[in-house]
Scaffold this active site. Structure first.
Site: not given
Ligand code: V07
Length: 253
Positions: A33, A50, A144
């Site tokens: 968050d 983000h 992991l």
């Molecule tokens: C997202 C970055 C971290 C902060 C929170 C919101 C934004 C990594 C992924 C991800 C998801 C699946 C995957 C590999 C990477 C991600 C979303 C948002 C939707 F297989 N960060 N991140 N996906 N944020």
């Protein structure tokens, strides 16, 4: 008050002398968050937060790998997040592909297995494609488990489990008498994964926000005011250190 005693994890490259490598939490879950707030403080658009948050994800995956954490569950997108502006949702849904384009080779090298929990089918095609490819590529890795909660909501998860369970009872695949906590757990997205030992939420909010309701019945919660884009190895190790002092207080052994 007992004094804290250093444990020297020589050769393990853990940058916190108070962590005992033998008792790190097996499953750590994180509510990431504060990305929007991080951007606002800098006069930047929310999406800049983000984007910076993705770098923090990479740092924490490396730290978890180094500490021998077995499962890292990250709340990337909740079922409630669809209420956000369409442009922000579109940006968020491109992050998995962007992340994997950069980091999948390193994840493979480190033997990381990628999994997801949540309603995967409802995600945009380009998101599903990139994530499914990474899941397939890493399915035989036994290091992991990097578990992304994508389009995840815990109440929906529980309702979905109940519907499937009732279908199986009607079809005589399961008897009502055999239903117990263990059987029910197998109907959740987290089937086969142990419950989180430690749940971290950043950015000063102290709510569960529909994350792992069933699974966190016995989880230790740890909160910090640090915003997710500023979260790093040092803060992560502090959470693990605090967790170890907590379990030592009532664990007895
Ligand atoms: C997202 C970055 C971290 C902060 C929170 C919101 C934004 C990594 C992924 C991800 C998801 C699946 C995957 C590999 C990477 C991600 C979303 C948002 C939707 F297989 N960060 N991140 N996906 N944020």
């Amino acid at each position: 008050m007992s004094k804290k005693l250093p444990f020297f994890n020589k050769g393990k490259n853990i940058k916190n002398d108070f962590i005992r490598a033998e008792s790190v939490p097996k499953h750590v879950a994180i509510i990431m968050d504060g990305n929007g707030r991080w951007a606002k403080k800098r006069g930047l658009p929310r999406i800049a937060g983000h984007k910076e948050g993705v770098n923090a994800v990479n740092k924490i995956v490396r730290a978890a790998h180094k500490c021998n954490v077995q499962i890292l569950t990250l709340y990337a997108f909740s079922t409630e997040n669809w209420k956000r502006p369409a442009s922000e949702i579109e940006f968020l849904m491109k992050l998995p592909k962007e992340f994997l384009h950069i980091y999948l080779p390193e994840l493979m090298e480190n033997n990381v297995q990628i999994k997801t929990i949540g309603d995967f089918e409802a995600l945009p095609e380009y998101t599903k494609e990139a994530v499914q490819y990474a899941k397939d590529q890493t399915k035989n890795n036994d290091g992991l488990i990097l578990n992304f909660a994508l389009n995840y909501g815990s109440r929906y998860e529980i309702i979905k489990a109940i519907k499937q369970l009732m279908t199986d009872v009607n079809g005589s695949k399961v008897s009502i008498d055999s239903l117990d906590e263990k059987v029910f757990s197998e109907y959740l997205y987290t089937q086969g994964l142990s419950d989180p030992d430690l749940l971290i939420r950043t950015s000063g909010e102290m709510r569960l926000s529909n994350f792992l309701l069933w699974q966190s019945a016995y989880t230790e919660f740890w909160f910090t005011d640090v915003l997710w884009p500023d979260f790093n190895e040092e803060v992560f190790l502090q959470a693990i250190e605090d967790y170890q002092y907590r379990i030592r207080r009532y664990g007895g052994v």
